[in-house]
Design a protein around this motif. Sequence first.
Motif, PDB file in Angstrom:
ATOM      1  N   UNK A 279       0.826  -1.204   0.000  1.00  0.00           N
ATOM      2  CA  UNK A 279       0.000   0.000   0.000  1.00  0.00           C
ATOM      3  C   UNK A 279       0.863   1.258   0.000  1.00  0.00           C
ATOM      4  N   UNK A 280       1.959   1.235   0.743  1.00  0.00           N
ATOM      5  CA  UNK A 280       2.866   2.384   0.752  1.00  0.00           C
ATOM      6  C   UNK A 280       3.406   2.647  -0.651  1.00  0.00           C
ATOM      7  N   UNK A 281       3.767   1.597  -1.373  1.00  0.00           N
ATOM      8  CA  UNK A 281       4.266   1.754  -2.741  1.00  0.00           C
ATOM      9  C   UNK A 281       3.159   2.255  -3.666  1.00  0.00           C
ATOM     10  N   UNK A 282       1.952   1.780  -3.444  1.00  0.00           N
ATOM     11  CA  UNK A 282       0.813   2.162  -4.285  1.00  0.00           C
ATOM     12  C   UNK A 282       0.533   3.660  -4.185  1.00  0.00           C
ATOM     13  N   UNK A 283       0.399   4.183  -2.967  1.00  0.00           N
ATOM     14  CA  UNK A 283       0.046   5.598  -2.826  1.00  0.00           C
ATOM     15  C   UNK A 283       1.184   6.508  -3.267  1.00  0.00           C
ATOM     16  N   UNK A 284       2.423   6.004  -3.229  1.00  0.00           N
ATOM     17  CA  UNK A 284       3.553   6.822  -3.664  1.00  0.00           C
ATOM     18  C   UNK A 284       3.458   7.166  -5.142  1.00  0.00           C
ATOM     19  N   UNK A 285       2.659   6.415  -5.887  1.00  0.00           N
ATOM     20  CA  UNK A 285       2.474   6.678  -7.316  1.00  0.00           C
ATOM     21  C   UNK A 285       1.344   7.660  -7.582  1.00  0.00           C
ATOM     22  N   UNK A 286       0.734   8.176  -6.518  1.00  0.00           N
ATOM     23  CA  UNK A 286      -0.466   9.000  -6.674  1.00  0.00           C
ATOM     24  C   UNK A 286      -0.227  10.471  -6.886  1.00  0.00           C
TER      25      UNK A 286
ATOM     26  N   UNK B 128      -1.919  12.852  -4.373  1.00  0.00           N
ATOM     27  CA  UNK B 128      -3.367  12.820  -4.166  1.00  0.00           C
ATOM     28  C   UNK B 128      -3.818  11.635  -3.316  1.00  0.00           C
ATOM     29  N   UNK B 129      -2.900  10.731  -3.001  1.00  0.00           N
ATOM     30  CA  UNK B 129      -3.230   9.547  -2.219  1.00  0.00           C
ATOM     31  C   UNK B 129      -2.354   9.493  -0.979  1.00  0.00           C
ATOM     32  N   UNK B 130      -2.933   9.054   0.138  1.00  0.00           N
ATOM     33  CA  UNK B 130      -2.186   8.819   1.371  1.00  0.00           C
ATOM     34  C   UNK B 130      -2.690   7.514   1.961  1.00  0.00           C
ATOM     35  N   UNK B 131      -1.819   6.834   2.694  1.00  0.00           N
ATOM     36  CA  UNK B 131      -2.128   5.473   3.145  1.00  0.00           C
ATOM     37  C   UNK B 131      -2.522   5.423   4.609  1.00  0.00           C
ATOM     38  N   UNK B 132      -3.419   4.487   4.900  1.00  0.00           N
ATOM     39  CA  UNK B 132      -3.767   4.101   6.268  1.00  0.00           C
ATOM     40  C   UNK B 132      -3.298   2.661   6.457  1.00  0.00           C
ATOM     41  N   UNK B 133      -2.323   2.442   7.324  1.00  0.00           N
ATOM     42  CA  UNK B 133      -1.770   1.124   7.522  1.00  0.00           C
ATOM     43  C   UNK B 133      -2.665   0.236   8.369  1.00  0.00           C
ATOM     44  N   UNK B 134      -2.703  -1.037   8.029  1.00  0.00           N
ATOM     45  CA  UNK B 134      -3.537  -1.994   8.760  1.00  0.00           C
ATOM     46  C   UNK B 134      -2.872  -2.395  10.077  1.00  0.00           C
ATOM     47  N   UNK B 135      -3.638  -2.338  11.161  1.00  0.00           N
ATOM     48  CA  UNK B 135      -3.182  -2.779  12.478  1.00  0.00           C
ATOM     49  C   UNK B 135      -3.772  -4.166  12.738  1.00  0.00           C
TER      50      UNK B 135
ATOM     51  N   UNK C 289       4.203   1.359  10.449  1.00  0.00           N
ATOM     52  CA  UNK C 289       3.462   2.055   9.401  1.00  0.00           C
ATOM     53  C   UNK C 289       3.668   3.563   9.483  1.00  0.00           C
ATOM     54  N   UNK C 290       3.616   4.093  10.701  1.00  0.00           N
ATOM     55  CA  UNK C 290       3.748   5.531  10.883  1.00  0.00           C
ATOM     56  C   UNK C 290       5.182   6.001  10.685  1.00  0.00           C
TER      57      UNK C 290
ATOM     58  N   UNK D 261       5.898   5.892   6.658  1.00  0.00           N
ATOM     59  CA  UNK D 261       5.433   7.270   6.497  1.00  0.00           C
ATOM     60  C   UNK D 261       3.962   7.398   6.199  1.00  0.00           C
ATOM     61  N   UNK D 262       3.149   6.496   6.740  1.00  0.00           N
ATOM     62  CA  UNK D 262       1.721   6.524   6.444  1.00  0.00           C
ATOM     63  C   UNK D 262       1.014   7.637   7.228  1.00  0.00           C
ATOM     64  N   UNK D 263      -0.096   8.090   6.681  1.00  0.00           N
ATOM     65  CA  UNK D 263      -0.821   9.210   7.272  1.00  0.00           C
ATOM     66  C   UNK D 263      -1.590   8.817   8.514  1.00  0.00           C
ATOM     67  N   UNK D 264      -1.950   7.549   8.614  1.00  0.00           N
ATOM     68  CA  UNK D 264      -2.737   7.074   9.742  1.00  0.00           C
ATOM     69  C   UNK D 264      -2.871   5.570   9.670  1.00  0.00           C
ATOM     70  N   UNK D 265      -3.907   5.059  10.316  1.00  0.00           N
ATOM     71  CA  UNK D 265      -4.047   3.617  10.468  1.00  0.00           C
ATOM     72  C   UNK D 265      -5.496   3.197  10.260  1.00  0.00           C
ATOM     73  N   UNK D 266      -5.673   1.900  10.085  1.00  0.00           N
ATOM     74  CA  UNK D 266      -7.005   1.324  10.058  1.00  0.00           C
ATOM     75  C   UNK D 266      -6.996   0.036  10.859  1.00  0.00           C
ATOM     76  N   UNK D 267      -8.123  -0.291  11.456  1.00  0.00           N
ATOM     77  CA  UNK D 267      -8.232  -1.508  12.231  1.00  0.00           C
ATOM     78  C   UNK D 267      -9.555  -2.181  11.940  1.00  0.00           C
TER      79      UNK D 267
END
Length: 352
Positions: free
Chosen positions: A122-129, A132-139, A153-154, A158-164
């Motif tokens: 996901x980090x690699x994916x949003x880096x191509x945006x 316009x894209x920022x990632x929420x890492x899975x906890x 993740x943080x 360098x992710x913007x936030x998290x998801x659970x």
Amino acid sequence: MTPTHGPAASGAPRGAGGPAAVDVHAHAMPMPLLRHLAGRGLADLSRIDAGTLLLDPAVSGVAKGARIPLPADQYDVPRRLASLDAAGIDLQLVAAPPFVFGSSSDDGDLVMEVTRRSNDALAEYVAQGGGRLAALGTVPVGLPGAAREAARCLDDLGMAGLTTGTFGGGRELDDLVNEDVWALLTERRAFCLVHPSRASSPARLRDFHLVQLLGYPAETALAAARLIFGGVLDRHDPVLCLVHGGGCLPGLVPRLDLGWTRKAESRTIPRPPRDYLRRLHFDTAVFDDTALRRLIEDAGHDRVLLGTDLPFDLADVDAVAAVRRQGLDPAAERAVLAGNALRLVPSLQQWH
């Protein structure tokens, strides 16, 4: 930072002080993750051209052979950016979907490995945006290493936030194994999207797609109620946003309050549940103007954030217009569309 794709180039709406619309609830399953799962025999990619994915139940939590929608936006960044323009969205927070959370798995090693692979991809994916894209890492809640992965993740990704998810490792969110997660979220003030990741009594919900239509909203309410009655929100102060407008939770507030008042078993917290709900945030993905109006009235415009659930087939494809149809005063409308997200996720402000 100046985006290489974005409103300046695409014509998507943008406010004078930054993005006019920030979507906090969207999903991606990047191809490197899917190929890894396929290589381990955990995914069948043979139907991707038809927009369908098959995942092993140990990963997906759904029945064997269940078709998971896989629109190209899930793995194709240019397609996603075009979809953002069509939806009038400037900036999008992207999270993995619950189909790769492994919430129902009893194999903790597998869940941790898939989660790490998912976060890396996901980090690699949003880096191509193009900004316009920022990632929420899975906890991976319920597992002893969950807080370490959240910190990775943080800090490292360098992710913007998290998801659970709402369950994991055979444990509820209020289980003491998750104390380190809530402590980390509180200390870091990290935005965390809470997404239903399983359904209770799946056998009763197997028909008519009820696992997601009914089971997911009920699961969100159950998880939030456990966070409240289990004392998590007394011990910690995380920044939590419940998807799908909180699911069934808003409509159950009076009943939860009544139980707290009249049932000794529910008197586990010093204040009524309604008071704790005022500390939660909610996305706008309720799919109805009247329901959205009630959510904003009940929660307050400062607690509601634009959310679409793109690019799944149950997404709100009219989310920006739905907010604008509410007739809110300009400041409240700006808050729901973008301001609240920028306030709760400060790293997004670098976007402009």
